[in-house]
Write a protein that holds these residues in place. Structure first.
Motif, short mmCIF file in Angstrom:
data_model
loop_
_atom_site.label_atom_id
_atom_site.label_comp_id
_atom_site.label_asym_id
_atom_site.label_seq_id
_atom_site.Cartn_x
_atom_site.Cartn_y
_atom_site.Cartn_z
N UNK A 508 16.31 17.81 54.81
CA UNK A 508 15.42 16.69 54.50
C UNK A 508 16.00 15.83 53.38
N UNK A 509 15.97 14.52 53.60
CA UNK A 509 16.60 13.61 52.65
C UNK A 509 15.69 13.39 51.43
N UNK A 510 16.32 13.04 50.32
CA UNK A 510 15.60 12.74 49.08
C UNK A 510 16.51 11.88 48.21
N UNK A 511 15.93 11.34 47.14
CA UNK A 511 16.67 10.51 46.20
C UNK A 511 16.33 10.92 44.78
N UNK A 522 15.78 33.49 44.55
CA UNK A 522 17.04 32.76 44.66
C UNK A 522 16.91 31.39 45.27
N UNK A 523 15.68 30.92 45.52
CA UNK A 523 15.46 29.57 46.04
C UNK A 523 15.60 28.58 44.89
N UNK A 524 16.35 27.51 45.13
CA UNK A 524 16.48 26.44 44.15
C UNK A 524 15.50 25.33 44.52
N UNK A 525 14.52 25.08 43.65
CA UNK A 525 13.51 24.06 43.87
C UNK A 525 13.95 22.76 43.20
N UNK A 526 13.87 21.67 43.94
CA UNK A 526 14.36 20.36 43.49
C UNK A 526 13.19 19.38 43.47
N UNK A 527 13.01 18.68 42.36
CA UNK A 527 11.97 17.67 42.24
C UNK A 527 12.61 16.29 42.05
N UNK A 550 12.94 22.61 48.64
CA UNK A 550 13.51 23.93 48.41
C UNK A 550 14.88 24.00 49.05
N UNK A 551 15.83 24.58 48.32
CA UNK A 551 17.20 24.73 48.82
C UNK A 551 17.54 26.20 48.99
N UNK A 555 22.96 28.78 52.77
CA UNK A 555 23.48 27.91 53.83
C UNK A 555 23.38 26.43 53.48
N UNK A 556 22.85 26.11 52.31
CA UNK A 556 22.78 24.72 51.86
C UNK A 556 21.62 23.92 52.41
N UNK A 557 20.75 24.55 53.23
CA UNK A 557 19.64 23.80 53.80
C UNK A 557 18.64 23.40 52.73
N UNK A 558 18.16 22.15 52.81
CA UNK A 558 17.14 21.64 51.90
C UNK A 558 15.93 21.24 52.72
N UNK A 559 14.76 21.75 52.34
CA UNK A 559 13.55 21.56 53.13
C UNK A 559 12.44 21.02 52.24
N UNK A 560 11.74 19.99 52.71
CA UNK A 560 10.69 19.34 51.92
C UNK A 560 9.44 20.21 51.89
#
Length: 631
Positions: A508-511, A522-527, A550-551, A555-560
């Motif tokens: 999922x894309x983000x900016x 071990x999940x990396x949460x991105x805001x 969440x990343x 495997x590098x997947x990022x999910x909203x």
């Protein structure tokens, strides 16, 4: 960070070399394309360690949600998000719990007992073994005067300045999980507010320094207040670290600021007009007051009688926050980023080991040690450069009389050392087992502009409107002086036609990545904190409101996972000990695309969370079945 203050600073850049001047063009192509050849060479040993172990399933068990432009908090199916602690709620001091007034009629004295404005960094401190009762410590970064006061800036007074100062700082509140719902505990003996007029002790090498002394504080050891507090960290000894970020914009500098003040971006007039009624924010009259902000502050939320401390050994900067790692022999390593265009990433290594006994036993731990600034080299390696008086160019001949002055002038010292100028380093997250550190570089539209530093390996995009996440692993222990680095991700839409807005996101894309949290699984949460001024209409529609993702690092997947209300920032993240409750902050819902200091209608863009005046708030997220968040 909410307001784009960095645009005010562009004329204040120093001219130390950037690594793009020595980087190889092919290397920059690798960075723009992702991991590339580096995966198979110098980074292969540590990247392999990111894989999930045998028998483990995927880390991300929720269905990702769509982008949103709704004036609401949206979460995945099976989750619920509830408002817990909005701006203006009484924190819970016994006998002093003023009610919120929808007309913004609360006084300065009442605001000093209520939740501050524009919530940011947050941490949870358990009060019992189950983790169902605890304290939340959180920052309040800045204010919108058009919301804070009934008539905005139509009139201006000492009372309004006092109220704005009371809405800054830090809150400590008690919370409890009852019958499946979190609620504030009021009154609470732990409830406290730290504002712009709370006394803070000054400790470390700059305490008592000549540049810290004022007429009101001739000893240079007590500062009134903390302000523009952004991100935060929790120490292993149980305290709370808060970064003072864009403090320079609270001061009036007049027509002729000196070289030191210019390097810190001092403006002719402060953004908040405090100097009109509080003379300590007039840098012409009290130039040393300017040196007394920009520190990492330490608070003990478990001791309501404790005095908060400004830790000068960690350096003075536009600190986003501070995060702590521990060496194998038990010393503290504090990482911090400076959220400003073309500024720096630091780490502090304590001289002494962490002592048993909590906050009291470690009251001086962060006063002794070595501060370093990062240089990211073009070959994927990097160095930590010590900010130590007498070493290299940090001498009296270059304007650094002693170690205190090196720390007070951390930016100038980093300029002299040739550290790498970054694209606004914001939050960090630390993996203690792998010695990996992640840092969001939220954006920098001035990268490559006229008379501005150009692209380099760590900051590879000119007019960088989307941002990136850099990561590194320390060579040896956390106190190592060398590292290996690469990019976790370049934010943006891979299908975008504008090079500066293209990303390499898998999922999922983000900016504009901003907040970070690494959870126990071990999940990396991105805001995110994207602004309309940085993107065109089509990009805004594709990205939607600010969000949390969440990343899965295997495997590098990022999910909203979450989207916020209109024109908000999603920031601050903390988990309850069982991982089944997540606390986040929604900051500045409905913020004007330009300036909301004096709006005709304070509800023009948002009415979140309760249908009236928009209010920043802490939100708690739980799974309806009570399971771990994200699984």
């Amino acid at each position: 960070m909410a307001k784009d203050f960095e645009a005010m600073e562009d004329s204040n850049r120093s001219a130390n070399p950037n690594i793009h001047e020595v980087s190889d063009p092919a290397r920059r192509t690798w960075v723009q394309g992702g991991l590339g050849a580096l995966v198979g060479t110098v980074l292969a040993p540590w990247l392999g360690a990111c894989a999930t172990g045998p028998g483990r399933g995927p880390l991300l068990g929720f269905k990702g949600i769509a982008t949103s432009t709704a004036d609401a908090v949206m979460v995945p199916e099976g989750y619920v998000a509830e408002v817990l602690a909005p701006w203006g709620e009484a924190v819970g001091v016994a006998g002093a719990m003023p009610a919120w007034r929808e007309d913004a009629g609360n006084t300065a004295a009442e605001q000093a007992l209520q939740m501050g404005m524009h919530h940011d960094g947050i941490h949870f401190y358990a009060l019992d073994g189950s983790g169902s009762r605890g304290l939340l410590a959180m920052n309040h970064e800045y204010v919108d005067d058009g919301l804070l006061h009934a008539d905005g800036l139509k009139t201006w007074s000492a009372e309004k300045v006092r109220k704005a100062q009371a809405a800054h700082g830090v809150s400590v509140i008690e919370v409890e999980l009852k019958q499946g719902r979190w609620q504030m505990v009021r009154p609470s003996r732990y409830a406290r507010r730290f504002t712009a007029f709370t006394p803070f002790a000054v400790q470390g090498p700059a305490a008592g320094h000549a540049l810290m002394k004022t007429a009101a504080d001739p000893d240079g050891r007590t500062v009134l207040g903390t302000l523009n507090n952004c991100a935060s960290g929790m120490t292993p000894w149980g305290t709370y670290l808060s970064g003072e970020e864009n403090w320079a914009f609270y001061f009036d500098g007049g027509d002729a600021p000196d070289a030191d003040q210019k390097r810190w971006g001092l403006r002719k007039s402060g953004f908040y007009r405090w100097g009109e009624h509080d003379e300590r924010f007039d840098a012409r009259r009290h130039p040393n007051e300017f040196h007394r902000f920009g520190w990492v502050v330490e608070i003990d939320p478990m001791d309501p009688s404790s005095t908060p401390i400004k830790r000068t050994a960690l350096g003075r900067a536009a600190h986003e926050g501070a995060w702590v790692a521990v060496t194998k022999d038990g010393r503290a390593v504090v990482y911090s980023g400076e959220d400003a265009r073309f500024e720096y990433i630091y780490k502090f290594v304590s001289r002494d080991r962490i002592a048993p006994g909590g906050a009291k036993a470690n009251r001086e731990l962060l006063d002794h040690g070595t501060l370093y600034v990062a240089r990211f080299d073009a070959d994927g390696s990097g160095r930590w450069l010590p900010l130590v008086h007498g070493q290299g160019p940090l001498t009296g001949a270059n304007g650094f009389a002693d170690q205190g002055e090196v720390l007070i002038k951390s930016r100038q010292a980093s300029d002299r050392l040739g550290a790498t100028k970054m694209d606004r380093p914001e939050w960090l997250a630390i993996d203690p087992e792998r010695r990996e550190i992640y840092c969001t570089l939220t954006n920098n539209s001035a990268r490559g502009a006229k008379d501005m530093p150009g692209v380099d390996a760590a900051n590879p995009r000119a007019n960088n409107v989307m941002g990136q996440i850099i990561r590194w692993v320390e060579d040896g222990d956390f106190d190592g002086v060398s590292m290996r680095w690469n990019h976790l991700v370049l934010a943006g839409d891979p299908a975008n036609a504008r090079p500066q807005a293209q990303g390499n996101i898998k999922g999922d894309i983000f900016a504009c990545p901003d907040g970070l949290m690494l959870d126990a699984r071990g999940v990396l949460w991105i805001q995110t904190d994207a602004h309309s001024s940085q993107m065109n209409k089509g990009e805004l529609e594709r990205i939607g409101n600010n969000q949390m993702l969440a990343c899965d690092r295997s495997n590098g997947e990022i999910r909203r996972f979450l989207t916020g209300p209109v024109n908000c920032e999603i920031t601050g993240a903390a988990m309850a000990p069982d991982g089944c409750s997540m606390f986040i902050n929604v900051q500045h819902p409905g913020e004007s695309p330009s300036d909301r200091s004096d709006p005709a209608d304070p509800n023009k863009y948002s009415r979140w969370p309760f249908g009236g005046r928009p209010r920043s708030a802490t939100v708690v997220i739980r799974r309806r079945d009570g399971g771990p968040i994200g699984s």
